[in-house]
Scaffold this active site. Structure first.
Site, PDB file in Angstrom:
ATOM      1  N   GLN A  71      42.280  43.566  37.131  1.00 32.26           N
ATOM      2  CA  GLN A  71      42.636  43.268  38.514  1.00 32.26           C
ATOM      3  C   GLN A  71      44.149  43.081  38.690  1.00 32.26           C
ATOM      4  O   GLN A  71      44.874  42.857  37.730  1.00 32.26           O
ATOM      5  CB  GLN A  71      41.925  41.996  38.971  1.00 32.26           C
ATOM      6  CG  GLN A  71      40.426  42.124  39.144  1.00 32.26           C
ATOM      7  CD  GLN A  71      39.833  40.835  39.661  1.00 32.26           C
ATOM      8  OE1 GLN A  71      39.110  40.146  38.967  1.00 32.26           O
ATOM      9  NE2 GLN A  71      40.134  40.496  40.906  1.00 32.26           N
ATOM     10  N   HIS A  72      44.565  43.159  39.945  1.00 34.57           N
ATOM     11  CA  HIS A  72      45.878  42.707  40.431  1.00 34.57           C
ATOM     12  C   HIS A  72      47.066  43.594  40.090  1.00 34.57           C
ATOM     13  O   HIS A  72      48.130  43.432  40.684  1.00 34.57           O
ATOM     14  CB  HIS A  72      46.219  41.301  39.929  1.00 34.57           C
ATOM     15  CG  HIS A  72      45.127  40.295  40.019  1.00 34.57           C
ATOM     16  ND1 HIS A  72      44.395  40.098  41.171  1.00 34.57           N
ATOM     17  CD2 HIS A  72      44.623  39.433  39.100  1.00 34.57           C
ATOM     18  CE1 HIS A  72      43.498  39.142  40.950  1.00 34.57           C
ATOM     19  NE2 HIS A  72      43.613  38.727  39.717  1.00 34.57           N
ATOM     20  N   ASP A 226      37.654  44.294  36.984  1.00 36.95           N
ATOM     21  CA  ASP A 226      36.930  44.082  35.735  1.00 36.95           C
ATOM     22  C   ASP A 226      35.914  42.945  35.818  1.00 36.95           C
ATOM     23  O   ASP A 226      34.798  43.066  35.298  1.00 36.95           O
ATOM     24  CB  ASP A 226      37.899  43.865  34.571  1.00 36.95           C
ATOM     25  CG  ASP A 226      38.947  42.803  34.813  1.00 36.95           C
ATOM     26  OD1 ASP A 226      38.962  42.160  35.885  1.00 36.95           O
ATOM     27  OD2 ASP A 226      39.793  42.606  33.906  1.00 36.95           O
TER      28      ASP A 226
END
Length: 500
Positions: A71-72, A226
């Site tokens: 992520q991110h 994820d």
């Protein structure tokens, strides 16, 4: 027989599984490494994906593909679809100062929690965009679109058909800091606040939707982050709490309602099924075990043996494992520390036990935070590379305060992506039911002193010098801090094993 593929593009590696779409039975799999570092050229992910696909026997016979990824990560593209600069990953803490700025500029923690379900910390994409605008303005001026690792890989699998074809899902979008799980919409005002402009962002698809096909004709799933993919791979339902020990440590639960925690401890994400996924993340997880093993000059099997040979509480030795700074609590410049050293506990066994207990205490704090947000705990699922440690699995129920279920080792993020791919093929309101077999149940009596000692030590850290472009987090100071009130006390003395 119809086959589907799932991809896990994680921090450390790319994993590919090929499964039967109806039963979920594993047919083949492959893996390839990713480069180290907290910023990575996305091309490295594509190269690793190609190598992992080849190791898995190719995708020529696969009907659908889903991608789950870390992520991110900030992937910035110019108007021609070229990457503007290496992607800043979730574990890059240089935007800690930007997080503090954005929090203050948009009304404080309560306003952010209400707007997007989270409070900015260095992990989230919105803070990385502010860092880019401040420190690399020429690069920021070239940004025509911003996407996430799974968005970019799915787009590349489709042949990179144009920026307008970028797509994402609710789960991954909810970790950007400029998309609201509660309303299901972007917050362009927060995007402008961060970057000073409003670039194109991916369309947010419904859970079973497809953004298109590969050039070979395989359907593409929407993909997801994820943690959302892991929940899908495990078949997690409301009442299930997942504790995942990988590069990061995560504690998350499937919920029917969005979370909005103004403390910032719980991130109010969405999941990959149309529900929600309140989550607590720590930067320090399995690498704490790696570091302890390296310090002692042993492998992980021996580290586990040593930890289990020591008494619960490690003879009074407590490790605060902020080896890479920390996200929860938000201390990006903190360092780790050992407390309670005495002649009697300066042994390899006590150090090994303290490493396992320190790692688990941080995750137990996360579980407490979810409960405080109203999350029901029906069962705890323990997964990730760290869960393969016998010591971690046996000590976990004592520290977490609940019996745990340890599913068999598997690539649950890739499995969830494959299950999402099967869902994209089949349609319907729920993903296909794949059985999770072979789980082991672990129970242990509590040892209250473990959590008590950790609570007394967890904020007695020293701040490391930051990067040139860093600013200290507003709740971080050098040296010692006052100890906060103790959390509910749980821990382990008698360990029992059974099968579920």
């Amino acid at each position: 027989m119809t086959l589907v593929a799932g991809v896990d593009s994680s921090t450390q590696a790319c994993k590919v599984v090929v499964r039967d779409a109806d039963s979920g039975r594993l047919r083949r799999e492959g893996r390839a490494p990713h480069p180290d570092g907290t910023e990575v050229d996305p091309a490295a992910w594509e190269h690793a994906l190609r190598d992992a696909v080849e190791a898995a026997g190719g995708l020529d016979d696969v009907a659908a593909v889903g991608v789950g990824a870390q992520q991110h990560g900030m992937v910035c593209l110019d108007e021609d679809g070229q990457v503007v600069r290496p992607a800043l990953l979730w574990n890059d803490t240089r935007s800690a100062g930007a997080a503090a700025e954005l929090t203050a500029e948009a009304g404080g923690p309560e306003a952010w929690a209400e707007a997007v379900g989270l409070v900015p910390v260095a992990s989230f994409t919105v803070t990385k965009l502010r860092w880019l605008a401040t420190h690399e303005p020429d690069a920021a001026a070239r940004v025509a679109a911003v996407c996430l690792p799974h968005d970019w890989l799915t787009w590349r699998l489709a042949g990179a058909p144009g920026l307008d074809a970028l797509a994402t899902d609710r789960g991954d979008a909810s970790g950007t800091g400029y998309w609201s799980p509660a309303t299901g919409s972007y917050r362009p005002d927060l995007l402008r606040l961060a970057l000073g402009a409003e670039p194109l962002v991916p369309a947010v698809l419904e859970p079973a939707a497809s953004p298109g096909t590969t050039p070979a004709g395989a359907a593409l799933a929407a993909g997801t982050g994820d943690n959302m993919a892991a929940a899908l791979g495990l078949g997690a339902r409301p009442g299930d709490v997942v504790v995942s020990i990988g590069t990061s440590g995560t504690v998350f639960a499937v919920s029917e309602r969005p979370a909005a925690d103004p403390s910032g401890i719980v991130a109010g994400f969405a999941d990959a099924t149309g529900r929600f996924l309140p989550l607590v993340c720590t930067l320090n997880a399995a690498r704490v075990l790696d570091a302890a093993a390296a310090m002692l000059g042993v492998d992980h099997r021996r580290l586990s043996e040593l930890a289990l040979s020591a008494p619960a509480g490690a003879g009074g030795l407590t490790l605060v494992p902020y080896l890479e700074g920390e996200r929860t609590p938000n201390h990006p410049n903190a360092t780790g520390a050992l407390h309670g050293l005495r002649l009697a506990n300066t042994t390899p066994a006590c150090l090994a036990r303290a490493a396992v207990e320190g790692l688990l205490c941080g995750l137990a704090d996360g579980l407490d935070a979810l409960v405080a947000e109203g999350v029901e705990v029906r069962r705890v699922l323990l997964v990730g590379g760290g869960a393969r440690s016998e010591a971690v699995a046996r000590i976990a129920p004592a520290v977490l305060g609940h019996p745990v279920v340890v599913p068999p080792p598997a690539e649950y993020v890739a499995d969830g992506a494959a299950r999402q791919a099967a869902w994209a093929l089949a349609g319907g309101t729920e993903p296909p039911g794949w059985e999770l077999a072979g789980a082991v149940s672990r129970q242990a009596d509590p040892t209250p002193g473990v959590r008590e000692r950790y609570a007394a030590c967890r904020e007695l850290f020293v701040e490391r010098p930051g990067r040139d472009n860093d600013a200290a987090s507003p709740d971080t100071i050098a040296g010692r801090r006052r100890v906060p009130p103790d959390p509910p006390v749980v821990g382990s003395s008698k360990e029992r094993t059974g099968h579920a």
